[in-house]
Design a protein around this motif. Structure first.
Motif, PDB file in Angstrom:
ATOM      1  N   GLN A   1      -3.150  -8.535   2.945  1.00  0.00           N
ATOM      2  CA  GLN A   1      -4.271  -9.431   2.668  1.00  0.00           C
ATOM      3  C   GLN A   1      -5.580  -8.658   2.553  1.00  0.00           C
ATOM      4  OE1 GLN A   1      -4.593 -12.963   5.047  1.00  0.00           O
ATOM      5  NE2 GLN A   1      -2.525 -13.632   4.537  1.00  0.00           N
ATOM      6  N   ALA A   2      -5.667  -7.552   3.268  1.00  0.00           N
ATOM      7  CA  ALA A   2      -6.886  -6.746   3.209  1.00  0.00           C
ATOM      8  C   ALA A   2      -6.896  -5.826   1.975  1.00  0.00           C
ATOM      9  CB  ALA A   2      -7.018  -5.912   4.485  1.00  0.00           C
ATOM     10  N   GLY A   3      -5.798  -5.796   1.225  1.00  0.00           N
ATOM     11  CA  GLY A   3      -5.775  -5.007  -0.005  1.00  0.00           C
ATOM     12  C   GLY A   3      -5.110  -3.650   0.120  1.00  0.00           C
ATOM     13  N   PHE A   4      -4.399  -3.413   1.227  1.00  0.00           N
ATOM     14  CA  PHE A   4      -3.780  -2.099   1.416  1.00  0.00           C
ATOM     15  C   PHE A   4      -2.276  -2.231   1.654  1.00  0.00           C
ATOM     16  CE2 PHE A   4      -8.254  -1.425   2.245  1.00  0.00           C
ATOM     17  CZ  PHE A   4      -8.491  -0.316   1.447  1.00  0.00           C
ATOM     18  N   GLN A   5      -1.564  -2.528   0.561  1.00  0.00           N
ATOM     19  CA  GLN A   5      -0.113  -2.695   0.642  1.00  0.00           C
ATOM     20  C   GLN A   5       0.581  -1.459   1.210  1.00  0.00           C
ATOM     21  OE1 GLN A   5       1.932  -0.976  -2.452  1.00  0.00           O
ATOM     22  NE2 GLN A   5       0.847  -2.041  -4.081  1.00  0.00           N
ATOM     23  N   GLN A   6       0.027  -0.263   0.950  1.00  0.00           N
ATOM     24  CA  GLN A   6       0.676   0.979   1.399  1.00  0.00           C
ATOM     25  C   GLN A   6       0.812   1.012   2.920  1.00  0.00           C
ATOM     26  OE1 GLN A   6      -1.927   0.674  -0.678  1.00  0.00           O
ATOM     27  NE2 GLN A   6      -2.081   2.361  -2.129  1.00  0.00           N
ATOM     28  N   HIS A   7      -0.066   0.303   3.600  1.00  0.00           N
ATOM     29  CA  HIS A   7      -0.105   0.384   5.066  1.00  0.00           C
ATOM     30  C   HIS A   7       0.325  -0.931   5.710  1.00  0.00           C
ATOM     31  CE1 HIS A   7      -1.952   4.120   4.090  1.00  0.00           C
ATOM     32  NE2 HIS A   7      -2.877   3.492   3.385  1.00  0.00           N
ATOM     33  N   SER A   8       1.106  -1.693   4.955  1.00  0.00           N
ATOM     34  CA  SER A   8       1.577  -2.969   5.463  1.00  0.00           C
ATOM     35  C   SER A   8       2.369  -2.765   6.755  1.00  0.00           C
ATOM     36  CB  SER A   8       2.476  -3.621   4.398  1.00  0.00           C
ATOM     37  OG  SER A   8       2.923  -4.871   4.850  1.00  0.00           O
ATOM     38  N   ASN A   9       1.903  -3.384   7.822  1.00  0.00           N
ATOM     39  CA  ASN A   9       2.538  -3.298   9.152  1.00  0.00           C
ATOM     40  C   ASN A   9       2.551  -1.892   9.742  1.00  0.00           C
ATOM     41  OD1 ASN A   9       3.066  -6.066   9.483  1.00  0.00           O
ATOM     42  ND2 ASN A   9       4.837  -5.922   8.126  1.00  0.00           N
ATOM     43  N   GLY A  10       1.569  -1.079   9.386  1.00  0.00           N
ATOM     44  CA  GLY A  10       1.434   0.244  10.011  1.00  0.00           C
ATOM     45  C   GLY A  10       0.988   1.288   9.008  1.00  0.00           C
ATOM     46  N   MET A  11       0.286   2.305   9.460  1.00  0.00           N
ATOM     47  CA  MET A  11      -0.207   3.342   8.556  1.00  0.00           C
ATOM     48  C   MET A  11       0.958   4.020   7.824  1.00  0.00           C
ATOM     49  SD  MET A  11      -3.064   6.268   9.206  1.00  0.00           S
ATOM     50  CE  MET A  11      -2.165   7.197  10.423  1.00  0.00           C
ATOM     51  N   LEU A  12       0.903   4.022   6.502  1.00  0.00           N
ATOM     52  CA  LEU A  12       1.904   4.625   5.612  1.00  0.00           C
ATOM     53  C   LEU A  12       3.257   3.900   5.646  1.00  0.00           C
ATOM     54  CD1 LEU A  12       1.177   8.429   6.340  1.00  0.00           C
ATOM     55  CD2 LEU A  12       0.159   7.020   4.551  1.00  0.00           C
ATOM     56  N   ALA A  13       3.325   2.731   6.310  1.00  0.00           N
ATOM     57  CA  ALA A  13       4.620   2.072   6.519  1.00  0.00           C
ATOM     58  C   ALA A  13       5.182   1.415   5.261  1.00  0.00           C
ATOM     59  CB  ALA A  13       4.524   1.041   7.641  1.00  0.00           C
ATOM     60  N   GLY A  14       4.393   1.365   4.189  1.00  0.00           N
ATOM     61  CA  GLY A  14       4.934   0.861   2.920  1.00  0.00           C
ATOM     62  C   GLY A  14       5.935   1.815   2.307  1.00  0.00           C
ATOM     63  N   TRP A  15       5.863   3.089   2.699  1.00  0.00           N
ATOM     64  CA  TRP A  15       6.841   4.086   2.223  1.00  0.00           C
ATOM     65  C   TRP A  15       8.033   4.073   3.179  1.00  0.00           C
ATOM     66  CZ3 TRP A  15       6.654   9.972   3.365  1.00  0.00           C
ATOM     67  CH2 TRP A  15       7.807  10.564   2.823  1.00  0.00           C
ATOM     68  N   LYS A  16       9.129   3.488   2.712  1.00  0.00           N
ATOM     69  CA  LYS A  16      10.292   3.282   3.579  1.00  0.00           C
ATOM     70  C   LYS A  16      11.464   4.212   3.265  1.00  0.00           C
ATOM     71  CE  LYS A  16       9.403  -1.691   4.245  1.00  0.00           C
ATOM     72  NZ  LYS A  16       8.137  -1.348   4.845  1.00  0.00           N
ATOM     73  N   PHE A  17      11.766   4.375   1.961  1.00  0.00           N
ATOM     74  CA  PHE A  17      12.941   5.187   1.583  1.00  0.00           C
ATOM     75  C   PHE A  17      12.795   6.622   2.096  1.00  0.00           C
ATOM     76  CE2 PHE A  17      12.927   2.319  -2.278  1.00  0.00           C
ATOM     77  CZ  PHE A  17      14.063   1.609  -1.925  1.00  0.00           C
ATOM     78  N   SER A  18      13.826   7.115   2.681  1.00  0.00           N
ATOM     79  CA  SER A  18      13.890   8.483   3.223  1.00  0.00           C
ATOM     80  C   SER A  18      12.718   8.746   4.162  1.00  0.00           C
ATOM     81  CB  SER A  18      13.955   9.543   2.119  1.00  0.00           C
ATOM     82  OG  SER A  18      12.774   9.582   1.362  1.00  0.00           O
TER      83      SER A  18
END
Ligand code: NAD
Ligand code: ZN
Length: 351
Positions: free
Chosen positions: A96-113
């Motif tokens: 909602q704040a505009g930072f999908q990359q950090h959804s639910n935690g810093m850098l947590a949008g990157w999940k694979f590997s």
């Protein structure tokens, strides 16, 4: 199923795992093409994420849907899809704040590997398929398509974070695949002069193809001096950092004009702090902005990048120098990214 995994720091190998199972909103995808990333090398050989045991590697893939959860609306089994390396949870305050990359935690949008198994496997799991996948049209070859999932979204994000204006002068430091896409993105956003900093001939040639007007070789001496010479002592409006180390930030701060923007998309893997040179930063008062970000993912982002490729605004095929067919070549393709032979930009494995 089989997957090519990080067994521990410095240890690679094939492992057997149970097939992934989709939740109601998820999809299971079988890869059609994958590409190893410099970040996989940081993960395995530098322990960038800390130790990970038996984690399947890889986060760059396009593929075919093998299974969908009961609530998936827009995708079905057999669809060919682009899978962004960043697959956020779309229900969070960070989104909602505009930072999908950090959804639910810093850098947590990157999940694979990173937090879950990656794409170097017979099958892999994609959370929230309707929000994270995009249809791959037949017109885009697989090798080019897989470049959208990380290299293009990251390099273009470098140009976005740099806030390139029409006519801006830009330095792109590091002209591997990410920096090359920083150049292409800067050109599309209307940059005037684009100075690429790099040394390997294949990268230099490709940088010119994507829009570099000048090249500076960091092996020929201090890049700040070289760039100040080229700009009659003025420096540049924007700097995109896609390579180099801690000292590169100090160089960027020095070469950017007052009021300029530095956009970092590089991974900084060592030291506790990064240097900002005090005087060159106007003792804190030079209006020099420093930004850094993880690449955006998600369906809308991939659909928009896909249109840039489909309507020929950018040709991604120039990034791919080595193509192998067959999963058994994943290790070879990955080690190329570690050893960086002279003629390499990116390797791809098709299935
Ligand atoms: P790459 O290794 O292919 O390219 C980096 C280039 O920088 C290399 O060609 C290297 O020779 C060059 N270089 C090294 N030192 C330099 C210096 N002092 N000055 C100028 N160039 C120098 O890697 P890549 O795949 O292009 O990725 C670049 C960086 O981006 C990596 O650190 C990677 O981990 C990171 N990355 C970030 C994101 C993100 O979301 N922000 C996504 C993908 C990759
Ligand atoms: Zn990556």
């Amino acid at each position: 199923m089989k997957g090519f995994a990080m067994l521990g720091i410095n240890k690679l190998g094939w492992i057997e795992k149970k097939n992934p199972v989709p939740g109601p909103y998820d999809a299971i995808v079988h890869p059609l093409a994958v590409s190893p990333c410099t970040s996989d090398i940081h993960t395995v050989f530098e322990g960038a994420l800390g130790n990970r045991e038996n984690m399947i590697l890889g986060h760059e893939a396009v593929g075919e849907i093998a299974e969908v959860g009961s609530e998936v609306k827009d995708f079905k089994v057999g669809d060919r899809v682009i899978v962004p390396c960043t697959t956020p949870d779309w229900r969070s305050l960070e989104v909602q704040a505009g930072f999908q990359q950090h959804s639910n935690g810093m850098l947590a949008g990157w999940k694979f590997s990173n937090f879950k198994d990656g794409v170097f496997a017979d099958y892999f799991h994609v959370n929230d398929a309707d929000m994270n996948l995009a249809i791959l049209p037949d017109e885009i070859p697989l090798e080019s398509a897989v470049m959208m999932t990380d290299m293009m979204t990251t390099g273009f994000h470098g140009a976005e974070l740099a806030d390139i204006k029409m006519g801006s002068s830009v330095v792109v430091i590091g002209i591997g695949a990410v920096g090359l896409m920083g150049i292409a993105g800067s050109k599309l956003r209307g940059a005037g002069r684009i100075i690429g900093v790099g040394s390997r001939p294949v990268c230099v040639e490709t940088a010119k193809f994507y829009g570099a007007t000048d090249i500076v070789n960091y092996k020929n001496g201090d890049i700040v001096e070289q760039i100040m010479d080229l700009t009659h002592g003025k420096g540049v409006d924007r700097v995109i950092m896609a390579g180099g180390g801690a000292e590169t930030l100090a160089q960027a701060v020095t070469m950017v004009k007052p009021g300029g923007v530095i956009s970092n998309i590089n991974y900084h893997g060592s030291g506790d702090t990064l240097p900002i040179p005090r005087v060159q930063w106007g003792c804190g008062m030079a209006h020099k902005t420093i930004r850094g970000g993880l690449c955006p993912g998600g369906r809308l982002r991939m659909e928009m990048l896909r249109d840039l490729v489909l309507y020929k605004r950018v040709d991604l095929s120039k990034l791919v120098t080595h193509v192998f067919d067959g999963a058994e070549n994943i290790e070879k393709a990955l080690l190329l990214m570690k050893n960086k032979p002279k003629d390499l930009i990116k390797s791809v494995v098709t299935f």
